[in-house]
Design an enzyme around this catalytic site. Structure first.
Site, PDB file in Angstrom:
ATOM      1  N   ILE A 149       0.841  -1.211   0.000  1.00  0.00           N
ATOM      2  CA  ILE A 149       0.000   0.000   0.000  1.00  0.00           C
ATOM      3  C   ILE A 149       0.868   1.251   0.000  1.00  0.00           C
ATOM      4  CG2 ILE A 149      -1.957   1.130   1.080  1.00  0.00           C
ATOM      5  CD1 ILE A 149      -2.671  -1.424   2.409  1.00  0.00           C
TER       6      ILE A 149
ATOM      7  N   THR B  74      12.178  -5.632   4.303  1.00  0.00           N
ATOM      8  CA  THR B  74      11.976  -6.997   4.796  1.00  0.00           C
ATOM      9  C   THR B  74      11.542  -7.852   3.605  1.00  0.00           C
ATOM     10  OG1 THR B  74       9.607  -6.713   5.197  1.00  0.00           O
ATOM     11  CG2 THR B  74      11.110  -6.040   6.990  1.00  0.00           C
TER      12      THR B  74
ATOM     13  N   ILE C  74      12.393   1.580  11.152  1.00  0.00           N
ATOM     14  CA  ILE C  74      11.663   2.667  11.844  1.00  0.00           C
ATOM     15  C   ILE C  74      11.950   2.661  13.349  1.00  0.00           C
ATOM     16  CG2 ILE C  74       9.810   2.935  10.142  1.00  0.00           C
ATOM     17  CD1 ILE C  74       8.032   1.260  12.137  1.00  0.00           C
TER      18      ILE C  74
ATOM     19  N   GLU D  27       4.724  -5.027  10.103  1.00  0.00           N
ATOM     20  CA  GLU D  27       4.535  -6.438   9.779  1.00  0.00           C
ATOM     21  C   GLU D  27       3.032  -6.573   9.593  1.00  0.00           C
ATOM     22  OE1 GLU D  27       6.520  -8.942   9.178  1.00  0.00           O
ATOM     23  OE2 GLU D  27       8.382  -7.842   9.538  1.00  0.00           O
TER      24      GLU D  27
ATOM     25  N   THR E   8      -5.753  -0.361  10.496  1.00  0.00           N
ATOM     26  CA  THR E   8      -6.592  -1.378   9.870  1.00  0.00           C
ATOM     27  C   THR E   8      -7.935  -1.505  10.577  1.00  0.00           C
ATOM     28  OG1 THR E   8      -6.767  -3.772   9.570  1.00  0.00           O
ATOM     29  CG2 THR E   8      -5.329  -3.040  11.325  1.00  0.00           C
ATOM     30  N   ASP E   9      -8.935  -1.972   9.823  1.00  0.00           N
ATOM     31  CA  ASP E   9     -10.248  -2.236  10.442  1.00  0.00           C
ATOM     32  C   ASP E   9     -10.188  -3.420  11.403  1.00  0.00           C
ATOM     33  OD1 ASP E   9      -9.968  -4.265   8.541  1.00  0.00           O
ATOM     34  OD2 ASP E   9     -11.870  -3.852   7.519  1.00  0.00           O
ATOM     35  N   GLU E  10      -9.104  -4.217  11.318  1.00  0.00           N
ATOM     36  CA  GLU E  10      -9.012  -5.417  12.171  1.00  0.00           C
ATOM     37  C   GLU E  10      -8.916  -5.087  13.653  1.00  0.00           C
ATOM     38  OE1 GLU E  10      -6.364  -8.502  11.145  1.00  0.00           O
ATOM     39  OE2 GLU E  10      -6.684  -8.264   9.007  1.00  0.00           O
TER      40      GLU E  10
ATOM     41  N   TYR F 151      -1.171  -9.882  15.040  1.00  0.00           N
ATOM     42  CA  TYR F 151      -1.042  -8.725  14.143  1.00  0.00           C
ATOM     43  C   TYR F 151      -2.001  -7.606  14.546  1.00  0.00           C
ATOM     44  CZ  TYR F 151      -2.305  -5.785  10.172  1.00  0.00           C
ATOM     45  OH  TYR F 151      -2.625  -4.707   9.387  1.00  0.00           O
TER      46      TYR F 151
ATOM     47  N   LYS G 250      -1.425  -3.678  15.975  1.00  0.00           N
ATOM     48  CA  LYS G 250      -1.921  -2.477  15.290  1.00  0.00           C
ATOM     49  C   LYS G 250      -2.815  -1.673  16.251  1.00  0.00           C
ATOM     50  CE  LYS G 250      -1.360  -1.259  11.643  1.00  0.00           C
ATOM     51  NZ  LYS G 250      -0.273  -0.449  10.998  1.00  0.00           N
TER      52      LYS G 250
ATOM     53  N   ASN H  89      -7.264  -4.172   1.147  1.00  0.00           N
ATOM     54  CA  ASN H  89      -6.858  -3.566  -0.124  1.00  0.00           C
ATOM     55  C   ASN H  89      -6.541  -4.636  -1.164  1.00  0.00           C
ATOM     56  OD1 ASN H  89      -5.220  -0.418   0.406  1.00  0.00           O
ATOM     57  ND2 ASN H  89      -6.617  -1.417   1.820  1.00  0.00           N
TER      58      ASN H  89
HETATM   59  P1  NAD Z   1       3.345  -4.870   3.396  1.00  0.00           P
HETATM   60  O1  NAD Z   1       3.709  -6.003   4.274  1.00  0.00           O
HETATM   61  O2  NAD Z   1       3.101  -5.114   1.941  1.00  0.00           O
HETATM   62  O3  NAD Z   1       4.462  -3.726   3.477  1.00  0.00           O
HETATM   63  C1  NAD Z   1       5.060  -3.364   4.695  1.00  0.00           C
HETATM   64  C2  NAD Z   1       6.326  -2.568   4.368  1.00  0.00           C
HETATM   65  O4  NAD Z   1       6.909  -2.134   5.614  1.00  0.00           O
HETATM   66  C3  NAD Z   1       7.391  -3.386   3.623  1.00  0.00           C
HETATM   67  O5  NAD Z   1       7.938  -2.630   2.569  1.00  0.00           O
HETATM   68  C4  NAD Z   1       8.442  -3.653   4.696  1.00  0.00           C
HETATM   69  O6  NAD Z   1       9.762  -3.799   4.172  1.00  0.00           O
HETATM   70  C5  NAD Z   1       8.304  -2.418   5.565  1.00  0.00           C
HETATM   71  N1  NAD Z   1       8.776  -2.637   6.940  1.00  0.00           N
HETATM   72  C6  NAD Z   1       8.469  -3.678   7.759  1.00  0.00           C
HETATM   73  N2  NAD Z   1       9.091  -3.525   8.943  1.00  0.00           N
HETATM   74  C7  NAD Z   1       9.796  -2.367   8.877  1.00  0.00           C
HETATM   75  C8  NAD Z   1      10.631  -1.668   9.777  1.00  0.00           C
HETATM   76  N3  NAD Z   1      10.877  -2.130  11.016  1.00  0.00           N
HETATM   77  N4  NAD Z   1      11.186  -0.502   9.385  1.00  0.00           N
HETATM   78  C9  NAD Z   1      10.969  -0.021   8.129  1.00  0.00           C
HETATM   79  N5  NAD Z   1      10.186  -0.646   7.229  1.00  0.00           N
HETATM   80  C10 NAD Z   1       9.605  -1.797   7.600  1.00  0.00           C
HETATM   81  O7  NAD Z   1       2.067  -4.207   4.084  1.00  0.00           O
HETATM   82  P2  NAD Z   1       0.816  -3.473   3.417  1.00  0.00           P
HETATM   83  O8  NAD Z   1      -0.227  -4.473   3.141  1.00  0.00           O
HETATM   84  O9  NAD Z   1       1.279  -2.554   2.379  1.00  0.00           O
HETATM   85  O10 NAD Z   1       0.320  -2.616   4.686  1.00  0.00           O
HETATM   86  C11 NAD Z   1       0.862  -1.321   4.918  1.00  0.00           C
HETATM   87  C12 NAD Z   1       0.147  -0.700   6.104  1.00  0.00           C
HETATM   88  O11 NAD Z   1      -1.251  -0.640   5.851  1.00  0.00           O
HETATM   89  C13 NAD Z   1       0.308  -1.494   7.397  1.00  0.00           C
HETATM   90  O12 NAD Z   1       0.448  -0.578   8.458  1.00  0.00           O
HETATM   91  C14 NAD Z   1      -1.000  -2.269   7.523  1.00  0.00           C
HETATM   92  O13 NAD Z   1      -1.304  -2.518   8.862  1.00  0.00           O
HETATM   93  C15 NAD Z   1      -1.965  -1.273   6.900  1.00  0.00           C
HETATM   94  N6  NAD Z   1      -3.186  -1.828   6.298  1.00  0.00           N
HETATM   95  C16 NAD Z   1      -3.091  -2.822   5.364  1.00  0.00           C
HETATM   96  C17 NAD Z   1      -4.256  -3.266   4.740  1.00  0.00           C
HETATM   97  C18 NAD Z   1      -4.207  -4.330   3.650  1.00  0.00           C
HETATM   98  O14 NAD Z   1      -5.249  -4.738   3.157  1.00  0.00           O
HETATM   99  N7  NAD Z   1      -3.045  -4.807   3.227  1.00  0.00           N
HETATM  100  C19 NAD Z   1      -5.504  -2.719   5.088  1.00  0.00           C
HETATM  101  C20 NAD Z   1      -5.542  -1.721   6.072  1.00  0.00           C
HETATM  102  C21 NAD Z   1      -4.383  -1.276   6.658  1.00  0.00           C
HETATM  103  O1  DAU Z   2      -8.724  -5.764   6.924  1.00  0.00           O
HETATM  104  C1  DAU Z   2      -7.475  -5.209   6.698  1.00  0.00           C
HETATM  105  C2  DAU Z   2      -6.400  -6.264   6.756  1.00  0.00           C
HETATM  106  O2  DAU Z   2      -6.524  -7.030   5.548  1.00  0.00           O
HETATM  107  C3  DAU Z   2      -4.991  -5.703   6.890  1.00  0.00           C
HETATM  108  O3  DAU Z   2      -4.879  -5.081   8.149  1.00  0.00           O
HETATM  109  C4  DAU Z   2      -3.932  -6.806   6.769  1.00  0.00           C
HETATM  110  O4  DAU Z   2      -2.635  -6.231   6.771  1.00  0.00           O
HETATM  111  C5  DAU Z   2      -4.157  -7.539   5.454  1.00  0.00           C
HETATM  112  O5  DAU Z   2      -3.247  -8.614   5.345  1.00  0.00           O
HETATM  113  C6  DAU Z   2      -5.593  -8.063   5.388  1.00  0.00           C
HETATM  114  O6  DAU Z   2      -5.796  -9.080   6.402  1.00  0.00           O
HETATM  115  P1  DAU Z   2      -6.589 -10.436   6.067  1.00  0.00           P
HETATM  116  O7  DAU Z   2      -6.172 -11.452   7.056  1.00  0.00           O
HETATM  117  O8  DAU Z   2      -8.034 -10.164   5.873  1.00  0.00           O
HETATM  118  O9  DAU Z   2      -5.942 -10.718   4.590  1.00  0.00           O
HETATM  119  P2  DAU Z   2      -5.433 -12.051   3.879  1.00  0.00           P
HETATM  120  O10 DAU Z   2      -5.087 -11.631   2.477  1.00  0.00           O
HETATM  121  O11 DAU Z   2      -4.407 -12.768   4.661  1.00  0.00           O
HETATM  122  O12 DAU Z   2      -6.747 -12.940   3.844  1.00  0.00           O
HETATM  123  C7  DAU Z   2      -7.974 -12.461   3.311  1.00  0.00           C
HETATM  124  C8  DAU Z   2      -9.030 -13.527   3.591  1.00  0.00           C
HETATM  125  O13 DAU Z   2      -8.751 -14.679   2.780  1.00  0.00           O
HETATM  126  C9  DAU Z   2      -9.043 -14.035   5.010  1.00  0.00           C
HETATM  127  O14 DAU Z   2     -10.388 -14.321   5.373  1.00  0.00           O
HETATM  128  C10 DAU Z   2      -8.214 -15.320   4.963  1.00  0.00           C
HETATM  129  C11 DAU Z   2      -8.528 -15.839   3.586  1.00  0.00           C
HETATM  130  N1  DAU Z   2      -7.480 -16.634   2.899  1.00  0.00           N
HETATM  131  C12 DAU Z   2      -6.189 -16.126   2.867  1.00  0.00           C
HETATM  132  C13 DAU Z   2      -5.193 -16.802   2.201  1.00  0.00           C
HETATM  133  C14 DAU Z   2      -3.767 -16.275   2.170  1.00  0.00           C
HETATM  134  C15 DAU Z   2      -7.798 -17.810   2.228  1.00  0.00           C
HETATM  135  O15 DAU Z   2      -8.975 -18.254   2.239  1.00  0.00           O
HETATM  136  N2  DAU Z   2      -6.803 -18.462   1.555  1.00  0.00           N
HETATM  137  C16 DAU Z   2      -5.514 -18.020   1.502  1.00  0.00           C
HETATM  138  O16 DAU Z   2      -4.662 -18.675   0.862  1.00  0.00           O
END
Ligand code: NAD
Ligand code: DAU
Length: 333
Positions: free
Chosen positions: A14, A37, A60, A82, A122-124, A149, A153, A179
């Site tokens: 993101i 990472t 960070i 993470e 996150t909404d989690e 996780y 958060k 996302n």
């Molecule tokens: P991601 O795992 O793809 O990316 C995380 C990034 O942070 C990586 O580039 C990693 O190298 C870096 N990182 C990790 N530890 C670090 C450290 N100690 N110092 C510096 N950099 C570090 O994660 P993402 O899915 O892009 O999520 C980004 C943010 O958005 C997170 O805070 C997550 O909680 C939040 N978020 C994610 C989602 C989702 O659907 N993926 C939804 C809502 C909120």
């Molecule tokens: O809601 C926001 C969160 O969404 C973020 O805070 C997290 O960083 C992001 O990873 C995501 O968390 P989820 O646990 O919802 O995402 P994930 O992609 O791991 O899984 C999405 C859903 O799909 C969940 O219900 C688990 C399921 N799943 C996941 C994997 C990897 C499967 O059914 N099969 C799979 O192989």
């Protein structure tokens, strides 16, 4: 006015989408601070103009490094974390180090340098909802995180709130739903299933597949964050969502259909421990106070474009795929 932004985690999914969005829609300069990472990838920032974006590789939680960078910028957007629930069940420690201590380190620098700070969450943090519950999460829903996780958060959000109240840090928080889009690591649900199909492997659905996630395109998340950074009220939390609730089974069937496969060509595998049932966001506050609207209102079209992106960018995801599947195999997933 041209701002200097520090974007933590800007080489992740993101964060890199946000950096692309900032370059496309503003004149701002972006410094990315990223530890690179397993989840960070320099290639996600390739082809961006070097006079607009620079990458600093670092942690960070490194107070001296962070202090020097805060001195050089106007505002900070904090994505680094993470981020994967399954990893947090396997080894929670890095989640505490980065999500809690890392956020604390940044907040102390924001306090020392009096910098505008936006915290991505996150909404989690709100736990989960029943499938038939008409309610959605709002800014006043009590915190009730389920996983290592999401609990870290939630802890980081509470640190931000305390630093605003006790030390006057100019911070805002946003809590977004799931996302999807380009540059997402193949450990996550949608890229894992797309790349499984591309590799001739059947998608893997945890448990019954009835769990619901509220999908938003990463570019819509970016526009919301930029809106909050520019117009959000200090100390406030804004929920970000695009009314995209779908069951995991529905998403897998859609991926298979869009990729020309039978809709039922997937496997059910062992469920995730403590698996949250349903997330759903009510983003009325962000829409009514700040006038934000999502642009990606057709999930199928956004998913089809995402599938195309993974089809065309195997160089980007290929090197991670073997290790991810080896990790899942140890858990029979
Ligand atoms: P991601 O795992 O793809 O990316 C995380 C990034 O942070 C990586 O580039 C990693 O190298 C870096 N990182 C990790 N530890 C670090 C450290 N100690 N110092 C510096 N950099 C570090 O994660 P993402 O899915 O892009 O999520 C980004 C943010 O958005 C997170 O805070 C997550 O909680 C939040 N978020 C994610 C989602 C989702 O659907 N993926 C939804 C809502 C909120
Ligand atoms: O809601 C926001 C969160 O969404 C973020 O805070 C997290 O960083 C992001 O990873 C995501 O968390 P989820 O646990 O919802 O995402 P994930 O992609 O791991 O899984 C999405 C859903 O799909 C969940 O219900 C688990 C399921 N799943 C996941 C994997 C990897 C499967 O059914 N099969 C799979 O192989």
């Amino acid at each position: 006015m041209t701002r200097k932004l520090l974007v933590t985690g800007g080489a992740g999914f993101i964060g890199s989408n946000f950096v692309h969005h900032v370059v496309a829609h503003t004149d701002d300069h972006v410094t990315v601070l990223d530890k690179l990472t397993y989840a960070g990838n320099k290639a996600s920032l390739a082809h961006l103009p070097s006079d607009r974006v620079n990458l600093v590789e670092g942690d960070i939680a490194d107070a001296d490094l962070v202090d020097g960078l805060f001195a050089q910028v106007d505002a900070v957007v904090h994505y680094a974390a993470e981020s994967h629930n399954d990893n947090s069940l396997h080894d929670p420690r890095p989640f505490l180090d980065t999500n809690i201590i890392g956020t604390y380190t940044l907040l102390e620098a924001a306090r020392r340098h009096d910098r505008r700070f936006h915290h991505i969450s996150t909404d989690e943090v709100y736990g989960d909802l029943e499938l038939d519950d008409p309610a959605r999460f709002t800014e006043s829903t009590p915190y009730n995180p389920s996983s290592p996780y999401s609990s870290t958060k939630a802890g980081s959000d509470l640190l931000v709130r305390a630093w605003v109240r006790s030390f006057g840090v100019q911070a805002t928080i946003s809590n977004c739903s799931n996302n999807y889009g380009p540059f997402q690591h193949v450990e996550k649900f949608i890229p894992r299933q797309i790349t499984n199909v591309l590799r001739g492997t059947r998608p893997k659905l945890y448990g019954k597949g009835e769990n619901v996630r509220d999908w938003i395109h990463a570019d819509d998340h970016s526009s919301a964050v930029l809106t909050i950074l520019e117009q959000g009220r200090i100390g406030e939390t804004y929920l970000i969502g695009a009314d995209g609730e779908r069951s995991n089974q529905n998403v897998v069937e859609l991926i298979l259909t869009l990729m020309g496969q039978d809709a039922d060509a997937y496997d059910h595998v062992t469920d995730r421990a403590g698996h949250d049932l349903r997330y759903a966001i009510d983003s009325t506050k962000l829409r009514s106070e700040l006038g934000w609207r999502p642009q990606y209102d057709n999930f199928e079209a956004g998913l089809a474009a995402t599938i195309d992106w993974y089809r065309q960018n195997e160089d980007w995801w290929g090197p991670s795929k073997v290790g991810v599947e080896a990790f899942y195999a140890t858990k029979r997933q």
